[in-house]
Design a protein around this motif. Structure first.
Motif, PDB file in Angstrom:
ATOM      1  N   THR A  33      -2.514  -1.283  -7.823  1.00 22.64           N
ATOM      2  CA  THR A  33      -2.552  -0.194  -6.972  1.00 22.64           C
ATOM      3  C   THR A  33      -3.098  -0.655  -5.461  1.00 22.64           C
ATOM      4  O   THR A  33      -2.367  -0.125  -4.653  1.00 22.64           O
ATOM      5  CB  THR A  33      -3.873   0.723  -7.333  1.00 22.64           C
ATOM      6  N   ARG A  36       1.255  -2.824  -4.187  1.00 24.29           N
ATOM      7  CA  ARG A  36       2.546  -2.053  -4.701  1.00 24.29           C
ATOM      8  C   ARG A  36       3.779  -2.723  -4.494  1.00 24.29           C
ATOM      9  O   ARG A  36       4.509  -2.916  -5.585  1.00 24.29           O
ATOM     10  CB  ARG A  36       2.527  -0.754  -3.915  1.00 24.29           C
ATOM     11  N   HIS A  91       0.017   5.560 -14.786  1.00 17.43           N
ATOM     12  CA  HIS A  91       0.947   5.411 -13.666  1.00 17.43           C
ATOM     13  C   HIS A  91       2.375   5.436 -13.949  1.00 17.43           C
ATOM     14  O   HIS A  91       3.246   5.548 -13.000  1.00 17.43           O
ATOM     15  CB  HIS A  91       0.750   4.230 -12.670  1.00 17.43           C
ATOM     16  N   ASP A 116       4.407   6.450 -10.699  1.00 22.03           N
ATOM     17  CA  ASP A 116       3.297   7.306  -9.575  1.00 22.03           C
ATOM     18  C   ASP A 116       3.493   6.605  -8.228  1.00 22.03           C
ATOM     19  O   ASP A 116       3.357   5.324  -8.311  1.00 22.03           O
ATOM     20  CB  ASP A 116       1.982   7.323 -10.300  1.00 22.03           C
ATOM     21  N   SER A 169       6.411   8.330  -4.620  1.00 22.68           N
ATOM     22  CA  SER A 169       6.718   8.088  -6.174  1.00 22.68           C
ATOM     23  C   SER A 169       8.257   7.636  -6.416  1.00 22.68           C
ATOM     24  O   SER A 169       8.893   7.873  -5.205  1.00 22.68           O
ATOM     25  CB  SER A 169       6.408   9.243  -7.123  1.00 22.68           C
TER      26      SER A 169
END
Length: 188
Positions: A33, A36, A91, A116, A169
């Motif tokens: 997270t 990314r 996710h 996500d 997303s």
């Protein structure tokens, strides 16, 4: 001992063992997270496995999905042609047809991966990783975020990378078609 019949039996036995063997792929690393950008190659490998490899080898599709090593669960199971099975991981959501549908006389497998915003790389980074790992051979009909490729004479792939429903997303759609031999050789 070296008769053609013996050789044929050995080749057939080896082919049977290969077709029944597990895929044996390593588990995928966890998604980050905080980084990314670095998730793109991991997600590309995930898409290659669960969308392309599982469509090319449908008998082992569930096993291929389980071998990602990510802890998730199947939330819906298809029961008829064209229905989708759905898996959920943190996710990531995977919706894929476990049986093909017939479209333009081809057997087409569909697969969609929703990523996500917490782990989604930029669309351009995701596309670069997918093109590098999944579909960059014999590309045609190419434009940014949308391209077709020919994995083999009797198969054709199509990938679309786009923004998902939520801001930042991703949505990755893969269509994988088994082209009928006559059509593959002589065109449409």
């Amino acid at each position: 001992m070296n008769s053609p019949a013996t050789l044929l039996v050995l080749v057939a036995g080896a082919a049977l063992l290969v077709s029944c063997a597990r895929t044996g792929q390593n588990a995928l690393p966890a998604l980050s997270t905080s980084g990314r950008y670095d998730n793109a190659p991991i997600l590309a490998d995930f898409v290659r496995r669960v969308c392309v490899d599982a469509s090319a080898d449908p008998r082992h599709a569930t096993q291929i999905i389980e071998e990602t090593g990510w802890k998730g669960r199947q939330t819906a199971q298809s029961k008829a042609e064209g229905e989708l099975s759905v898996w959920q991981w943190p996710h990531i959501q995977l919706a894929r047809a476990m049986t093909p549908v017939t479209a333009r006389e081809d057997d087409v497998w569909t697969c969609q991966v929703a990523v996500d915003a917490a782990v989604a790389p930029q669309i351009s980074r995701m596309e670069t990783s997918l093109r590098r790992l999944v579909g960059n051979r014999r590309v045609f009909g190419s434009q940014p975020g949308d391209w077709h490729w020919k994995p083999s004479l009797l198969t054709e792939g199509h990938i679309t990378v786009d923004q998902g429903k939520a801001r930042d997303s991703l949505s990755i759609l893969v269509e994988y078609a088994d082209v009928k031999p006559f059509k593959a050789l002589f065109g449409k």
